[in-house]
Design a protein around this motif. Structure first.
Motif, PDB file in Angstrom:
ATOM      1  N   GLY A   1     -13.347  -1.170   4.096  1.00 25.83           N
ATOM      2  CA  GLY A   1     -12.238  -1.735   3.696  1.00 25.83           C
ATOM      3  C   GLY A   1     -12.574  -3.190   3.170  1.00 25.83           C
TER       4      GLY A   1
ATOM      5  N   SER B   1      -7.747   0.824  -1.129  1.00 30.46           N
ATOM      6  CA  SER B   1      -6.435   0.895  -0.280  1.00 30.46           C
ATOM      7  C   SER B   1      -5.244   0.867  -0.804  1.00 30.46           C
ATOM      8  CB  SER B   1      -6.636  -0.285   0.679  1.00 30.46           C
ATOM      9  OG  SER B   1      -6.566  -1.533   0.334  1.00 30.46           O
ATOM     10  N   LYS B   2      -5.098  -0.141  -2.113  1.00 30.48           N
ATOM     11  CA  LYS B   2      -4.109  -0.061  -2.770  1.00 30.48           C
ATOM     12  C   LYS B   2      -3.927   0.525  -4.003  1.00 30.48           C
ATOM     13  CE  LYS B   2      -3.023  -3.982  -0.463  1.00 30.48           C
ATOM     14  NZ  LYS B   2      -4.024  -3.778   0.399  1.00 30.48           N
TER      15      LYS B   2
ATOM     16  N   SER C   1     -11.385  -2.412  -3.195  1.00 32.50           N
ATOM     17  CA  SER C   1     -10.949  -1.626  -2.323  1.00 32.50           C
ATOM     18  C   SER C   1     -10.193  -0.257  -2.815  1.00 32.50           C
ATOM     19  CB  SER C   1     -10.190  -2.300  -1.266  1.00 32.50           C
ATOM     20  OG  SER C   1      -9.395  -1.528  -0.392  1.00 32.50           O
TER      21      SER C   1
ATOM     22  N   ALA D   1       0.970  -1.069  -0.070  1.00 31.75           N
ATOM     23  CA  ALA D   1      -0.078   0.131   0.089  1.00 31.75           C
ATOM     24  C   ALA D   1       0.918   1.281  -0.130  1.00 31.75           C
ATOM     25  CB  ALA D   1      -0.925   0.121   1.110  1.00 31.75           C
TER      26      ALA D   1
ATOM     27  N   GLY E   1      -4.634   3.373   1.925  1.00 30.26           N
ATOM     28  CA  GLY E   1      -5.163   2.529   2.939  1.00 30.26           C
ATOM     29  C   GLY E   1      -5.980   3.166   3.918  1.00 30.26           C
TER      30      GLY E   1
ATOM     31  N   ARG F   1     -10.147   3.397   4.128  1.00 25.83           N
ATOM     32  CA  ARG F   1     -11.066   2.269   4.480  1.00 25.83           C
ATOM     33  C   ARG F   1     -12.271   2.203   3.731  1.00 25.83           C
ATOM     34  NH1 ARG F   1      -8.178  -0.507   4.829  1.00 25.83           N
ATOM     35  NH2 ARG F   1      -9.272  -1.781   5.819  1.00 25.83           N
TER      36      ARG F   1
END
Length: 343
Positions: free
Chosen positions: A188, A326-327, A324, A127, A331, A334
Motif C-alpha cells: 500500500g 487502492s484508489k 497505489s 476508495a 483498497g 494493498r
C-alpha cells in the motif's frame, strides 16, 4: 472532496503557531466578505471543528491577524474573547492565545451530518468497492501463474519482478521513462510514505506539508518526530509565493505533497507550479515525497503526468513518487510502490 474529514496538523510544540496570513487563508469569510468579531469567532470555531485548524495551535497576535484580514484590532480582540468564553481558545500569560475544544466536543465526522448512519456517504474514504468481475478475472489469471512462481524461492525484497516491470512501463507510457530497478513495491501507499520518511528524515529534521493534508501521512511524520512546516492549500489552490518562501526560509529535509487531486480539497496543481516547486526544492536540497495515489480519479480532465516528468531532469532526481492501486482499483489489493530516480 472530503470536507467532513478530520484533518490533524501534527507539528512539534515549537511549530504549533499560525501566522496571520496562514490563519486568514484557512478561514471561510462571511457572505459579505467582511468579518465582524462574531463572524470571525464563528469562522475560527468552524475551522477547528472541521479540522482545518488543530487544537493546541497558537493563534497569531491580534495586531498581526487584524492586518492579514484588513479588520480592526478591536474586532480580533472581541473574537478571541468570544472563543475563550465558549471554550474554543485559552490564553497563557506570556504564551499567547491557543486553540482548544470544549469538554465533550469533538471535530465533526460524517456521522454528525445525518441521524441515520447507514444513509451517510463517507466522503473521508476516497476508495471504491471492488469491481467484482474484474477482480475475479484477475484472481483467475494470478492463480494460473502460481505454479510457475512457486518453483522459485519466492523472496523478492523489492517486489515481484513482473510487477515492478509493469509499474515501470506504466510510468514510461505516462511520460516519465522508468526502469524496473527504480520501482520498490510496498504494501500500500501508506507503507511507501513511511519508508520514504524513514529513509530521508531523522528526528528533529524539518518537513514541509500542505495544510490540510492526508492525516495518516501526518501521523507518520509525527512518528518520525519530524518538525513540520505547514503551508496552506485553500479553495483557490497552492500559493507559489508561500511555498517558495517556506522552502527557502526553513530548507526542510523533505516535503510531502499531494499535487494530483489533493486530499481533501480535490485540487490539481498546474504544471508550471509543479516546475516552480521543483526548482525551489532543488535550490534548498529538499526531497519531494509526492503522493500520486489519486492520479487515476481524473474524470473531466486529462490524467496528469507524473510529477517527475514536469519537474525537469535535474529537479526530478530529488522526487520520490508514491503510487497505489487502492484508489484506481480496490483498497483490498494493498499494492503500492515507490518510484525514485536512478543513481
Amino acid at each position: 472532496m472530503a470536507e467532513s474529514r478530520v484533518v490533524r496538523t501534527v507539528v512539534s510544540t515549537a511549530d504549533r503557531t499560525l501566522t496571520g496570513r496562514q490563519l486568514a487563508a484557512l478561514l471561510t469569510p462571511p457572505p459579505d466578505g467582511r468579518f465582524g468579531y462574531r463572524e470571525l469567532a464563528r469562522a475560527v470555531r468552524r475551522a477547528l471543528l472541521d479540522g482545518r485548524v488543530s487544537p493546541r495551535m497558537r493563534l497569531p497576535a491580534e495586531r498581526e491577524l487584524a492586518g492579514a484580514l484588513a479588520v480592526s484590532r478591536t474586532t480580533v480582540t472581541g473574537a478571541y474573547d468570544l472563543l475563550r468564553e465558549s471554550g474554543y481558545a485559552h490564553s497563557r500569560r506570556g504564551a499567547g492565545t491557543w486553540t482548544a475544544l470544549p469538554d465533550g466536543q469533538a471535530p465533526l465526522g460524517p456521522a454528525a451530518f445525518a441521524s441515520d448512519a447507514e444513509s451517510v456517504v463517507d466522503l473521508a474514504l476516497a476508495a471504491p468497492e471492488a469491481p467484482a468481475d474484474e477482480l475475479a478475472a484477475a484472481l483467475a489469471t494470478a492463480s494460473a501463474e502460481l505454479p510457475r512462481l512457486a518453483r522459485a524461492q519466492g523472496y523478492h525484497p523489492y517486489g515481484l519482478p513482473e510487477l515492478r516491470s509493469a509499474i515501470a512501463d506504466r510510468y514510461t507510457r505516462r511520460g516519465l521513462p522508468t526502469r524496473p530497478e527504480q520501482i520498490l513495491v510496498t504494501t500500500g501507499a501508506q507503507q511507501g510514505v513511511s519508508l520514504a520518511l524513514a529513509l530521508l528524515g531523522a528526528p528533529g529534521d524539518r518537513a514541509l506539508a500542505e495544510n490540510p493534508s492526508y492525516p495518516n501521512a501526518l501521523d507518520a511524520m509525527r512518528g518520525r518526530r519530524l518538525r513540520l512546516t505547514p503551508v496552506p492549500v485553500t479553495g483557490s489552490g497552492w500559493d507559489s509565493g508561500l511555498l517558495d518562501a517556506a522552502l527557502r526560509q526553513t530548507a526542510p529535509r523533505l516535503a510531502y505533497l499531494i499535487p494530483d487531486f489533493h486530499n481533501p480539497t480535490g485540487l490539481l496543481m498546474p504544471d508550471e507550479q509543479r516546475r516552480e516547486v521543483a526548482r525551489s526544492a532543488r535550490a534548498t536540497g529538499t526531497w519531494l515525497v509526492v503522493d500520486e495515489t489519486l492520479t487515476d480519479i481524473a474524470l473531466d480532465v486529462p490524467a496528469p503526468r507524473p510529477f517527475g516528468a514536469t519537474a525537469g531532469a535535474a529537479a526530478g532526481e530529488q522526487v520520490i513518487g508514491v503510487g497505489s492501486l487502492s484508489k484506481s482499483c480496490w483498497g483490498g489489493l494493498r499494492v503500492g510502490w515507490l518510484r525514485a530516480a536512478s543513481r
